[in-house]
Structures are given as C-alpha cells and as structure tokens.
Scaffold this motif. Sequence first.
Motif, PDB file in Angstrom:
ATOM      1  N   LEU A 140      42.026  15.009  59.991  1.00 58.27           N
ATOM      2  CA  LEU A 140      41.266  14.603  61.345  1.00 58.27           C
ATOM      3  C   LEU A 140      40.039  13.870  60.784  1.00 58.27           C
ATOM      4  O   LEU A 140      39.396  13.471  61.423  1.00 58.27           O
ATOM      5  N   GLU A 141      40.080  13.743  59.337  1.00 61.15           N
ATOM      6  CA  GLU A 141      38.742  13.363  58.544  1.00 61.15           C
ATOM      7  C   GLU A 141      37.410  13.605  59.391  1.00 61.15           C
ATOM      8  O   GLU A 141      36.700  13.156  59.857  1.00 61.15           O
ATOM      9  N   ASP A 142      37.329  15.143  59.430  1.00 61.48           N
ATOM     10  CA  ASP A 142      36.479  15.686  60.074  1.00 61.48           C
ATOM     11  C   ASP A 142      35.077  15.443  59.318  1.00 61.48           C
ATOM     12  O   ASP A 142      34.839  15.735  58.167  1.00 61.48           O
ATOM     13  N   GLU A 143      33.998  14.851  60.041  1.00 64.06           N
ATOM     14  CA  GLU A 143      32.659  14.625  59.325  1.00 64.06           C
ATOM     15  C   GLU A 143      31.766  15.737  58.966  1.00 64.06           C
ATOM     16  O   GLU A 143      30.880  15.537  58.249  1.00 64.06           O
ATOM     17  N   ALA A 144      31.883  16.874  59.648  1.00 66.39           N
ATOM     18  CA  ALA A 144      31.281  17.809  59.184  1.00 66.39           C
ATOM     19  C   ALA A 144      31.525  18.204  57.856  1.00 66.39           C
ATOM     20  O   ALA A 144      30.675  19.109  57.087  1.00 66.39           O
ATOM     21  N   GLN A 145      32.668  18.129  57.478  1.00 72.14           N
ATOM     22  CA  GLN A 145      33.283  18.540  56.115  1.00 72.14           C
ATOM     23  C   GLN A 145      32.388  17.996  54.916  1.00 72.14           C
ATOM     24  O   GLN A 145      32.043  18.571  53.912  1.00 72.14           O
ATOM     25  N   SER A 146      31.742  16.690  55.218  1.00 70.25           N
ATOM     26  CA  SER A 146      31.136  15.970  54.082  1.00 70.25           C
ATOM     27  C   SER A 146      29.610  16.761  54.109  1.00 70.25           C
ATOM     28  O   SER A 146      28.974  16.394  52.917  1.00 70.25           O
ATOM     29  N   ASP A 147      29.098  17.778  54.962  1.00 76.55           N
ATOM     30  CA  ASP A 147      27.962  18.236  54.528  1.00 76.55           C
ATOM     31  C   ASP A 147      28.210  19.549  53.793  1.00 76.55           C
ATOM     32  O   ASP A 147      27.049  20.286  53.666  1.00 76.55           O
ATOM     33  N   ILE A 148      29.568  19.930  53.550  1.00 77.09           N
ATOM     34  CA  ILE A 148      29.593  21.190  52.640  1.00 77.09           C
ATOM     35  C   ILE A 148      29.896  20.781  51.333  1.00 77.09           C
ATOM     36  O   ILE A 148      30.573  19.958  50.886  1.00 77.09           O
ATOM     37  N   PRO A 149      28.668  21.367  50.364  1.00 79.81           N
ATOM     38  CA  PRO A 149      28.616  21.067  48.961  1.00 79.81           C
ATOM     39  C   PRO A 149      30.338  21.354  48.485  1.00 79.81           C
ATOM     40  O   PRO A 149      30.645  22.341  48.594  1.00 79.81           O
ATOM     41  N   LEU A 150      30.679  20.394  47.395  1.00 81.13           N
ATOM     42  CA  LEU A 150      31.933  20.579  46.621  1.00 81.13           C
ATOM     43  C   LEU A 150      31.762  21.448  45.767  1.00 81.13           C
ATOM     44  O   LEU A 150      30.845  21.535  44.980  1.00 81.13           O
ATOM     45  N   SER A 151      32.477  22.377  45.456  1.00 79.66           N
ATOM     46  CA  SER A 151      32.488  23.312  44.310  1.00 79.66           C
ATOM     47  C   SER A 151      33.867  23.696  43.852  1.00 79.66           C
ATOM     48  O   SER A 151      34.763  23.370  44.193  1.00 79.66           O
ATOM     49  N   HIS A 152      34.035  24.047  42.388  1.00 80.53           N
ATOM     50  CA  HIS A 152      35.263  24.273  41.810  1.00 80.53           C
ATOM     51  C   HIS A 152      35.380  25.705  41.456  1.00 80.53           C
ATOM     52  O   HIS A 152      36.416  26.290  41.036  1.00 80.53           O
ATOM     53  N   GLN A 153      34.272  26.603  41.860  1.00 72.74           N
ATOM     54  CA  GLN A 153      34.384  28.189  41.536  1.00 72.74           C
ATOM     55  C   GLN A 153      34.867  28.924  42.801  1.00 72.74           C
ATOM     56  O   GLN A 153      34.245  29.269  43.862  1.00 72.74           O
ATOM     57  N   HIS A 154      36.469  29.170  42.659  1.00 67.29           N
ATOM     58  CA  HIS A 154      36.863  30.080  43.662  1.00 67.29           C
ATOM     59  C   HIS A 154      37.069  31.223  43.345  1.00 67.29           C
ATOM     60  O   HIS A 154      37.323  32.252  44.063  1.00 67.29           O
ATOM     61  N   ASP A 155      37.097  31.566  41.804  1.00 68.02           N
ATOM     62  CA  ASP A 155      37.530  32.963  41.456  1.00 68.02           C
ATOM     63  C   ASP A 155      36.671  33.151  40.169  1.00 68.02           C
ATOM     64  O   ASP A 155      36.971  33.352  39.081  1.00 68.02           O
ATOM     65  N   PRO A 156      35.366  33.348  40.593  1.00 67.65           N
ATOM     66  CA  PRO A 156      34.189  33.287  39.285  1.00 67.65           C
ATOM     67  C   PRO A 156      34.388  34.559  38.454  1.00 67.65           C
ATOM     68  O   PRO A 156      33.986  34.442  37.244  1.00 67.65           O
ATOM     69  N   ASP A 157      35.047  35.663  39.198  1.00 67.81           N
ATOM     70  CA  ASP A 157      35.017  37.026  38.442  1.00 67.81           C
ATOM     71  C   ASP A 157      36.259  36.982  37.763  1.00 67.81           C
ATOM     72  O   ASP A 157      36.515  38.279  37.089  1.00 67.81           O
ATOM     73  N   TYR A 158      37.125  36.280  37.597  1.00 67.37           N
ATOM     74  CA  TYR A 158      38.513  36.357  36.973  1.00 67.37           C
ATOM     75  C   TYR A 158      38.747  35.508  35.800  1.00 67.37           C
ATOM     76  O   TYR A 158      38.315  34.356  35.870  1.00 67.37           O
ATOM     77  N   GLN A 159      39.200  35.972  34.705  1.00 72.40           N
ATOM     78  CA  GLN A 159      39.590  35.224  33.257  1.00 72.40           C
ATOM     79  C   GLN A 159      40.482  34.437  33.615  1.00 72.40           C
ATOM     80  O   GLN A 159      41.571  34.878  34.170  1.00 72.40           O
ATOM     81  N   GLN A 160      40.707  33.306  32.817  1.00 77.11           N
ATOM     82  CA  GLN A 160      41.823  32.562  32.740  1.00 77.11           C
ATOM     83  C   GLN A 160      42.848  33.070  32.073  1.00 77.11           C
ATOM     84  O   GLN A 160      42.855  33.816  30.949  1.00 77.11           O
ATOM     85  N   GLN A 161      44.103  33.121  32.801  1.00 77.98           N
ATOM     86  CA  GLN A 161      45.453  33.716  32.180  1.00 77.98           C
ATOM     87  C   GLN A 161      46.237  32.692  31.531  1.00 77.98           C
ATOM     88  O   GLN A 161      45.982  31.547  31.260  1.00 77.98           O
ATOM     89  N   THR A 162      47.065  33.314  30.518  1.00 79.30           N
ATOM     90  CA  THR A 162      47.875  32.315  29.505  1.00 79.30           C
ATOM     91  C   THR A 162      49.200  32.907  29.792  1.00 79.30           C
ATOM     92  O   THR A 162      49.623  34.008  29.525  1.00 79.30           O
ATOM     93  N   CYS A 163      50.111  31.794  30.098  1.00 82.43           N
ATOM     94  CA  CYS A 163      51.615  32.411  29.967  1.00 82.43           C
ATOM     95  C   CYS A 163      52.137  31.271  28.581  1.00 82.43           C
ATOM     96  O   CYS A 163      52.029  30.063  28.600  1.00 82.43           O
ATOM     97  N   GLU A 164      52.961  32.070  27.968  1.00 84.67           N
ATOM     98  CA  GLU A 164      53.705  31.469  26.822  1.00 84.67           C
ATOM     99  C   GLU A 164      55.054  30.929  27.265  1.00 84.67           C
ATOM    100  O   GLU A 164      55.500  30.556  26.191  1.00 84.67           O
ATOM    101  N   SER A 165      55.293  31.117  28.328  1.00 84.49           N
ATOM    102  CA  SER A 165      56.697  30.556  28.542  1.00 84.49           C
ATOM    103  C   SER A 165      56.806  29.168  28.586  1.00 84.49           C
ATOM    104  O   SER A 165      56.233  28.340  29.048  1.00 84.49           O
TER     105      SER A 165
END
Length: 396
Positions: A349-374
């Motif tokens: 709906l292209e909600d205009e209120a969303q533009s007032d929410i700051p963009l972040s990429h931190q959704h799991d700050p306390d978790y380490q990057q996993q590695t898959c060797e497959s």
Amino acid sequence: MGPIRGYKKRKKTDKRAEDNAYASASASVSAEKEGPVDWWDEFSKRINGLPSPSKSLDKFEQVFRITRKTFNYICSLVKEDMTAKSREFTFLNGKVLSLHDQVAVALRRLSSGDSLVTVADSFGLNHSTVSQVTWRFVEAMEEKGLQHLKWPSSELEMMQIKSKFENIQGLPNCCGVVETTHIMMLLPSSDTSSNVWLDNEKNHSMVLQGVVDPEMRFLDIVTGWPGKMQDWVVFQSSNFHKLCERGDRLNGKKLQLSEGSEIREYIIGDSGFPLLPYLIVPYEGKELSEPKAEFNKRLSATQMVANRALARLKDMWRIIHGVMWRPDKHRLPRIILVCCLLHNIAIDLEDEAQSDIPLSHQHDPDYQQQTCESVDIKGVYLRDKLSLYLSGRLPQ
C-alpha cells in the motif's frame, strides 16, 4: 510461502473479497470522514495520556505506526471473519468494541510489543479481552491476508524483481535473498521442553527464515523451528528447497550472458547457507582474487535487502522484537506469519508512515555468522560464471 509449523490449514480465500479489498478500504475511509464523530477521535480518548488527535494529525501514526489508509484496508480484510463471531467484547465501561476498536487493540499489541496488561490499561480493557481480540485478529489475517505473501506467479512479476535486483549491484537473473533471524523467548524453568529451544547463544529462540524481494517484501517464509537449528538445516527442511529440487521453483527463463554462456534463476544468501545450483553464497577465504573479492562485495551489498527487511519487521512489529515473555510456542509461528503479512501490506500500500522508520540491518546483533561447508558443483560453476561476468572477464 513455506510451511508454518503450528499453522492450521484454512479454507481458500474468497477471490471476490480479495479483488474488492482495496476498494473497500477507500470506501471505509470516506464513510468515516462523513460520520458525525470520527472513530479515531473517540477511540483515542480511551488511551491514557494521549492528547486530542485533532491537535496532532499524525498522532494516529505514532500510535499504530501505519497510516489511516492502511488501517482501513486491514479492517476491510478482516471484517467478515471478525464480525461473524457471535461473542461481543466490551470495554470496562460496558461499551461494545466495534470492528475498528478490535483491529486497533490487536495492532497496538502487535506493533508496540507491550504486555497484555499494559495494552489493556491504556485502552480501558480487561487483559484477557486484549488477548482474545488479538488472537481473533491473527486468525482472521491468516484467512484473508495470505495473498500478500506469495511467490511471484507471472513472468512479468519475476522480470520486475530481477531488474530491480540487477539495479542494486548488477547481479543478473537474481530472484531473491534468503536470511534467517531469531525470535527470542523467555521460558519458565519448569517448562520441560525449554532445552529444545535453547540456541547456540544460550537464548531460548525460534527461527524465522525469509526470502525477500528488492523492496524488502517477503516472498516466502519458514518459521516454528528451534533457534539452535543451523541456517542450512532450516533451509533444506523447507518447502522452498523441496520445490527448487523438484524444478517447480526458480525454473524460469535462463539469461544469456555471452555467446554459449547462460545462467538460470537463483537466489542469494550468506555463508550460513549451502552453495547450490539455485542458491549462491560468498566465496570463503582471506586471500581471494580480485574478481572473487569484488563478487563478495556485490553479494554482501545485495544481501543487505534481506537484513533490512528482517530489521524492519522486528522494529515495526515489536511483539517479536526483544524477548517474548513465555509465549505459546504453538501459536507463536502464526503470530510471526501475521507480522510478515502486515509488513508486506504496508509495502504493497506504499504506506507513507514507513518512511519515518529508520532503516537498519541489525536484526540479530547478538548472533555470530554461521558457516556452511556444503557445496554443489553446479553451484560452483554458476558462481564462477557470475564472478567472471561481473568482472568483465567472461569470454565473449
């Protein structure tokens, strides 16, 4: 959409209701404005400490974090299911909750993450009423909102997605980005199953895996699994993986990069996922060649779309942000699903209120990057071909 553990299969959505939903939302907005008393003016008086909204036009958006247009559209989606129930809910003063009242209570509970008691006190309700109204809303959204979370059904839709992904960092024929996040829970020590939900960071959590498009819209989700499950295990347990393995997904038009060289459709992920013929992950190692290092940078920059989507989801619908207090683990996957539906609706709906929410990429700050060797050899060929193409070194 991937399977939701704990999600009950429900009857198919009435297509006519779907087709008329946007029109109904517009009509309800007009009807509200024509009424003698605006619904929000009356409802806001029930919220302790809030001034009259007429003094602050955006007060509604501050409370619900969406516009009135989106709110009314959501009301139009759930109206049939929520008004069909025989039981009526009332405020503490005995006044019956209208459809708009019920949706407002549920959205406030989901978007604020406040406790049942806090939401109840601020709205003049019993806390059990908040719980029951919210669950009625969740069931209604499961029934009527699923059209907002689906894999693209037409070649045109997919072409638009591919084009937008290519505009980000030049990745051709890319159809999505996959990422996982943890929904943390506080479980009582008396819960005999609590150890099942204890993850590698010593938190009790549930995993949410999402495949997103360039506009941060969820195209497929999987949730309900314990947080200790590795990302690659969750992916390979998903219906999305099964569809790809059968050739029923990511099997669209191939793209010719040069004479005699073409690539299939694929999605990308971080190093926690396996390298597959249709799932591309970064190169591993510190001493990478220039083309490989450049490829990893482009992949990482594109991957940020999924990170931002999950961060926005948690920030917007804060019931799944932070630590949930003793949640019903059978109902939680359905709540997560509805939060994803609401996230997508705001985008659609292209909600205009969303533009007032700051963009972040931190959704799991306390978790380490996993590695898959497959590694699948076909995935190696595809990744190398993409790397050479992006560096301009692919033979013509």
